[in-house]
Design a protein around this motif. Structure first.
Motif, PDB file in Angstrom:
ATOM      1  N   VAL A 107     103.433  26.985  52.371  1.00  0.00           N
ATOM      2  CA  VAL A 107     103.240  28.170  53.216  1.00  0.00           C
ATOM      3  C   VAL A 107     101.923  28.851  52.873  1.00  0.00           C
ATOM      4  O   VAL A 107     101.154  29.253  53.762  1.00  0.00           O
ATOM      5  CB  VAL A 107     104.431  29.140  53.057  1.00  0.00           C
ATOM      6  CG1 VAL A 107     104.168  30.446  53.802  1.00  0.00           C
ATOM      7  CG2 VAL A 107     105.709  28.504  53.579  1.00  0.00           C
ATOM      8  N   LEU A 128     102.918  22.481  58.270  1.00  0.00           N
ATOM      9  CA  LEU A 128     103.891  22.244  57.202  1.00  0.00           C
ATOM     10  C   LEU A 128     104.395  20.812  57.263  1.00  0.00           C
ATOM     11  O   LEU A 128     104.524  20.237  58.349  1.00  0.00           O
ATOM     12  CB  LEU A 128     105.077  23.204  57.344  1.00  0.00           C
ATOM     13  CG  LEU A 128     104.758  24.703  57.244  1.00  0.00           C
ATOM     14  CD1 LEU A 128     105.996  25.513  57.588  1.00  0.00           C
ATOM     15  CD2 LEU A 128     104.268  25.058  55.858  1.00  0.00           C
ATOM     16  N   LEU A 171     110.211  21.331  56.736  1.00  0.00           N
ATOM     17  CA  LEU A 171     110.882  21.819  57.946  1.00  0.00           C
ATOM     18  C   LEU A 171     112.338  21.378  57.982  1.00  0.00           C
ATOM     19  O   LEU A 171     113.206  22.124  58.453  1.00  0.00           O
ATOM     20  CB  LEU A 171     110.141  21.315  59.187  1.00  0.00           C
ATOM     21  CG  LEU A 171     108.701  21.805  59.363  1.00  0.00           C
ATOM     22  CD1 LEU A 171     108.068  21.143  60.576  1.00  0.00           C
ATOM     23  CD2 LEU A 171     108.653  23.324  59.508  1.00  0.00           C
ATOM     24  N   TRP A 201     109.018  30.391  60.628  1.00  0.00           N
ATOM     25  CA  TRP A 201     107.934  29.832  59.808  1.00  0.00           C
ATOM     26  C   TRP A 201     106.609  30.495  60.157  1.00  0.00           C
ATOM     27  O   TRP A 201     105.810  30.823  59.268  1.00  0.00           O
ATOM     28  CB  TRP A 201     107.835  28.315  60.037  1.00  0.00           C
ATOM     29  CG  TRP A 201     108.886  27.509  59.349  1.00  0.00           C
ATOM     30  CD1 TRP A 201     109.848  26.760  59.921  1.00  0.00           C
ATOM     31  CD2 TRP A 201     109.092  27.392  57.935  1.00  0.00           C
ATOM     32  NE1 TRP A 201     110.642  26.175  58.972  1.00  0.00           N
ATOM     33  CE2 TRP A 201     110.199  26.534  57.738  1.00  0.00           C
ATOM     34  CE3 TRP A 201     108.449  27.922  56.820  1.00  0.00           C
ATOM     35  CZ2 TRP A 201     110.676  26.197  56.470  1.00  0.00           C
ATOM     36  CZ3 TRP A 201     108.922  27.589  55.547  1.00  0.00           C
ATOM     37  CH2 TRP A 201     110.021  26.738  55.382  1.00  0.00           C
ATOM     38  N   GLU A 202     106.366  30.688  61.444  1.00  0.00           N
ATOM     39  CA  GLU A 202     105.112  31.345  61.856  1.00  0.00           C
ATOM     40  C   GLU A 202     105.024  32.765  61.296  1.00  0.00           C
ATOM     41  O   GLU A 202     103.956  33.210  60.866  1.00  0.00           O
ATOM     42  CB  GLU A 202     105.028  31.380  63.381  1.00  0.00           C
ATOM     43  CG  GLU A 202     103.747  32.026  63.894  1.00  0.00           C
ATOM     44  CD  GLU A 202     103.645  31.982  65.402  1.00  0.00           C
ATOM     45  OE1 GLU A 202     103.167  32.975  65.979  1.00  0.00           O
ATOM     46  OE2 GLU A 202     104.031  30.967  65.991  1.00  0.00           O
ATOM     47  N   LYS A 244     106.362  33.840  58.473  1.00  0.00           N
ATOM     48  CA  LYS A 244     106.054  33.745  57.040  1.00  0.00           C
ATOM     49  C   LYS A 244     104.583  33.407  56.813  1.00  0.00           C
ATOM     50  O   LYS A 244     103.921  33.998  55.934  1.00  0.00           O
ATOM     51  CB  LYS A 244     106.949  32.675  56.389  1.00  0.00           C
ATOM     52  CG  LYS A 244     108.420  33.063  56.305  1.00  0.00           C
ATOM     53  CD  LYS A 244     109.219  31.962  55.644  1.00  0.00           C
ATOM     54  CE  LYS A 244     110.681  32.356  55.498  1.00  0.00           C
ATOM     55  NZ  LYS A 244     110.857  33.492  54.555  1.00  0.00           N
TER      56      LYS A 244
END
Length: 552
Positions: A131, A161, A166, A176-177, A179
């Motif tokens: 990340v 990633l 994932l 995820w975006e 973070k």
């Protein structure tokens, strides 16, 4: 010289396609070119001076091989295709990227290659580190974070990633975006080359960074180990663990590396130490391992020597370039800051102007509203005045009506009192009439009784007269016509006198009774008429009382 002669002197060529991490290029090469000639052409096209880190890789029979620099290209075992494809990749990795990677193009190519290896899971990276690395990659691509421009979903088409990460966590792409964007927003002010360098500084601490793995065996029959070659030395791993080596040989501790067909020998610098021998699956693998060992060892020894004049010049140029870029970045940052301040001031002025316009508009609207309100109030005042006049008139009329109703009420009360008095009088008269009727009825009863007694007395008198006559003149009873006239006449005169007297009294009594009955009937009729009139008057008074109550 003829055109035909010129054509004959033109060298024969073949086409090659060079594939970098982010681009493709095609070149025409002469048939006599060696690998170094093609490599130098590609480096010149890229503007690359730190050529010792890179090489041209191709795949033959499922095995990746590096193009030899000192041998003709066409004499090597390369794919038979047109154009011939080569991958321009980093062959050797630096120990410390910040000190060794001088050119920006070198740094950029390393960044792209290491990023691809992490995404392809050739280099293992923890989810937290991926990340953070992704946030630096986004900073290098998009620049500073701007929430007005970088709206949710702007990373939807970027691969940032590894698929393993994932799959490991049950998070949506939006999570995820979010973070990554949280880290990305903290990198504000970092230039592209600095973001790429920060990416590489994190990546170089990963266990699998810069390591080339080869399956080996301690005997000819079993492949149960892995041999890794990197910038620091040679490492021996178990087949299921590529992170922690079982045994390592640093370049400074190795005296010699040699191979004989499939057998490869590592001799330590310490002669008393045990010589390490292993077997590979093919002779080509041993040659590739030896080639990588020689190149890494040469770079290892070069790092520990005084830099050559070329390296010194490159470092000086790199320092000057970094200083220039730093000043340029500072200037750009100042200009950006001034521009942002100017934009903020402009926005503030626009906001203030808009606010003033809004206030002016509101003032105009308030003025219009006040004018409308004044006109409305004037109209209301006029209406109120008219209503006041009307109310005064209505009040006067109401007062008059009240006085009239009071007079009517007084009259009604007086009439009611008189009517009640009349009713009482009528009741008294009725009572008197009832009493009189009872009295007359009793008198009539007495008179009837007297009449009956009189008639009974008359009957008895007649009977007695007959009896007397029979006693005095018995022979005349049967023949009364022979009675003496004077006697008969005298007796009859006496009886007739008595009978006449009785008849006169009876007639008079009957006449009086009849007259009194007629008087009673007349009085009863008059009394009934009077009662009807009283009822009519009472009904009229009740209606007037109801109407006066409604008026009140």
């Amino acid at each position: 010289m003829s055109i035909r002669g010129l054509k004959k002197k033109q060298p024969k060529t073949f086409k090659v396609k060079i594939i970098t991490v982010d681009a493709e290029m095609e070149f025409s090469c002469e048939m006599k070119w060696k690998g170094k000639d093609l490599f130098d052409l590609v480096c010149r096209a890229l503007g690359l001076r730190e050529t010792w880190f890179f090489g041209l890789q191709y795949t033959i029979k499922g095995m990746c091989t590096w193009l030899k620099m000192d041998k003709k290209v066409l004499d090597q075992e390369i794919p038979k295709e047109d154009p011939i494809s080569f991958h321009f990749l980093a062959k050797f990795y630096p120990e410390k990227v910040e000190e060794e990677l001088l050119q920006e193009i070198t740094q950029h190519l390393f960044f792209l290659q290491v990023k691809k290896q992490i995404l392809d899971e050739e280099i293992y990276c923890s989810p937290e580190a991926t990340v953070l690395l992704a946030s630096y990659a986004v900073q290098a691509k998009y620049g500073d974070y701007d929430p007005n421009f970088h709206e949710p979903g702007f990373l939807a088409h970027d691969e940032l990633l590894p698929k393993r990460v994932l799959r490991q966590y049950q998070l949506t792409a939006e999570m995820w975006e979010e973070k990554i964007t949280a880290w990305y927003a903290e990198h504000r002010g970092i230039a592209r080359d600095e973001a790429e360098m920060n990416y590489l500084k994190i990546a170089q601490d990963l266990e699998m960074y810069g390591v080339n793995y080869f399956p080996i065996a301690q005997n000819k029959n079993h492949t149960d180990l892995l041999l890794g070659v990197d910038a620091k030395g040679i490492h021996i791993y178990s087949i299921n663990n590529r992170f922690s080596p079982n045994k390592s040989f640093e370049w400074s501790a190795i005296r010699n590396i040699s191979y004989s067909e499939k057998e490869l020998t590592i001799k330590p610098l310490d002669k008393k130490a045990e010589v390490f021998k292993f077997f590979s699956s093919q002779l080509k693998v041993n040659k590739l391992i030896l080639q990588l060992c020689i190149g890494n060892h040469d770079l290892f020894m070069r790092r520990r020597k005084v830099d050559s004049i070329e390296i010194q010049q490159m470092k000086a140029q790199a320092r000057e370039e970094k200083a220039r870029k730093k000043m340029e970045n500072q200037r750009l940052a100042r200009e950006k800051q001034l521009r942002e301040e100017a934009e903020r001031a402009k926005e503030e002025l626009e906001r203030r102007l808009f606010q003033l316009e809004d206030e002016a508009r509101q003032a105009n609207e308030a003025l219009l509203r006040s004018q409308e309100a004044a006109e409305l109030l004037a109209e209301k005042a006029q209406i109120a005045e008219e209503e006041a006049k009307l109310l005064a008139q209505n009040a006067a009329e109401a007062e008059q009506e009240r006085q009239r109703l009071e007079i009517t009420a007084l009259k009604t009360k007086e009439e009611k009192r008189l009517m009640e008095q009349k009713m009482r009088e009528a009741e008294l008269i009725a009572v008197k009439l009832v009493k009189e009727s009872d009295r007359r009825a009793k008198e009539a009863e007495h008179l009837k009784q007297d009449l009956h007694e009189a008639r009974e007395a008359e009957r008895k008198a007649k009977q007695k007269l007959l009896d007397i006559t029979r006693l005095n003149y018995p022979h005349m009873v049967k023949y009364p016509q022979y009675l003496p006239t004077d006697t008969r006449d005298a007796n009859f005169d006496k009886g007739s006198i008595k009978l006449d007297l009785k008849d006169i009294d009876l007639k008079r009594l009957s006449f009086e009774i009849e007259r009194e009955r007629l008087d009673y009937l007349e009085k009863s009729r008059k009394f009934e008429d009077r009662l009807k009139e009283l009822k009519s008057e009472i009904h009229a008074l009740k209606l007037e009382e109801k109407q006066s109550g409604l008026y009140s």
